[in-house]
Design a protein around this motif. Sequence first.
Motif, short mmCIF file in Angstrom:
data_model
loop_
_atom_site.label_atom_id
_atom_site.label_comp_id
_atom_site.label_asym_id
_atom_site.label_seq_id
_atom_site.Cartn_x
_atom_site.Cartn_y
_atom_site.Cartn_z
N GLY A 243 0.80 -1.22 0.00
CA GLY A 243 0.00 0.00 0.00
C GLY A 243 0.83 1.27 0.00
O GLY A 243 0.33 2.34 -0.31
N ASP A 244 2.13 1.19 0.34
CA ASP A 244 3.00 2.37 0.35
C ASP A 244 3.10 2.99 -1.04
O ASP A 244 3.21 2.28 -2.04
N GLU A 245 3.07 4.31 -1.10
CA GLU A 245 3.36 5.06 -2.33
C GLU A 245 4.86 5.21 -2.43
O GLU A 245 5.50 5.59 -1.45
N ILE A 246 5.42 4.92 -3.58
CA ILE A 246 6.88 4.92 -3.67
C ILE A 246 7.33 5.28 -5.08
O ILE A 246 6.55 5.22 -6.03
N VAL A 247 8.62 5.70 -5.19
CA VAL A 247 9.17 6.03 -6.50
C VAL A 247 10.22 4.98 -6.88
O VAL A 247 11.07 4.63 -6.06
N ALA A 248 10.11 4.46 -8.09
CA ALA A 248 11.11 3.52 -8.61
C ALA A 248 11.99 4.29 -9.59
O ALA A 248 11.51 5.12 -10.34
N SER A 249 13.30 4.01 -9.56
CA SER A 249 14.17 4.67 -10.54
C SER A 249 15.20 3.70 -11.08
O SER A 249 15.50 2.67 -10.46
#
Length: 358
Positions: free
Chosen positions: A335-341
Amino acid sequence: MSGLAKRYGDFVALHETHLDIKAGEFVTLLGPSGSGKTTILMSIAGFVAPSSGQILLDGVDVTGLPPERRNFGVVFQGYALFPHLTVYDNVAFPLRARGIRGAAARPKIEAALEMAQLGAFAGRLPRQLSGGQQQRVALARSLVFEPELLLLDEPLSALDRALRKDFQSEFKAIHRQVGTTFIYVTHDQEEALTMSDRIVILDRGRILQCAPPAELYERPATEFVAGFLGKSNFLRGRIGRRADGLAEIAGPALTSWAAVGRQQDLGEGAQAVAALRPEKIRLHRTEPSADACSARGRVSELTYLGATCEVTLTLADGSQLAALMPAGAIALAEGDEIVASWAPDAAILVEPRAEPGR
Ligand SMILES: Nc1ncnc2c1ncn2[C@@H]1O[C@H](COP(=O)(O)OP(=O)(O)O)[C@@H](O)[C@H]1O
Ligand SMILES: [Mg+2]
């Protein structure tokens, strides 16, 4: 192998195939069941007559020769030991067939038994051996007459995982020791990656790519190869800007740079697919650096794998991105909002998967 093909009636088991194998190489034919691996191996061995094409050994055409005249060692599935002969006599058999007996044969048999770690079992019958030991006898028997070429068709498929791992390092060691050319067939990617000098990837009767393991993994040419050898995300979209060795690929959920292969000639607006390995992706709570490619998503699944953790992100359009993290690298919850790079050259443009059919 030059233009080798095999048809059964209308069915094409093997399309025209070219493959050069160097003396002393360890080459693995890797592909799913039914991809044509055994057909190639049996054609080389002489048990299958190709519909067209040639098999050349040091430039000499052996295509018409019967198996016994080719003098290749073979370890096939179900290529059984003689049940009524001892281990010693099983290993002696190929020498007897070549008229080598007694004192001339003994040192060769003993060396082969030694190499396969069977010294203590010479007097036993096959049924008094474990599956792994029987496989060692088959190996010793196939190498005792010092063939130029050893053909192995899924020799470990009946063994359990731990035993398979032991055999993988042993095959490698024996290959180094005897210097014989090995052609090894498997559908197990880990086996192929750990043992081979080169891997030939087959699908539906065609060679898709042939390269050393690291190159195949890092620079897969097609979507099938990237997905079959290890795990991969596939970014789909249209080609946009171009830069030094890179092309932008714009999809519904994200836009990424991708490395362009030498052969690829993609114009702006063309539909394209890029492969992105899960381990090339980093996850952050904050914005990544401006020169990285990135996507925002929600953690939809966390799978603990021991040393690593697989994180599945669901992006805005519902598509998914898999990332592989060292376990404990970042505390995450579903459920966590996260950024992938990922780095601009981490994704690789690949040829899209072909339509079904042969
Ligand atoms: N004797 C045969 N008659 C008809 N079809 C065959 C025969 N042998 C193999 N095939 C078919 O050819 C294809 C390739 O088979 P094979 O080389 O054994 O695949 P692999 O070893 O990669 O699993 C398969 O679809 C198989 O069913
Ligand atoms: Mg097979």
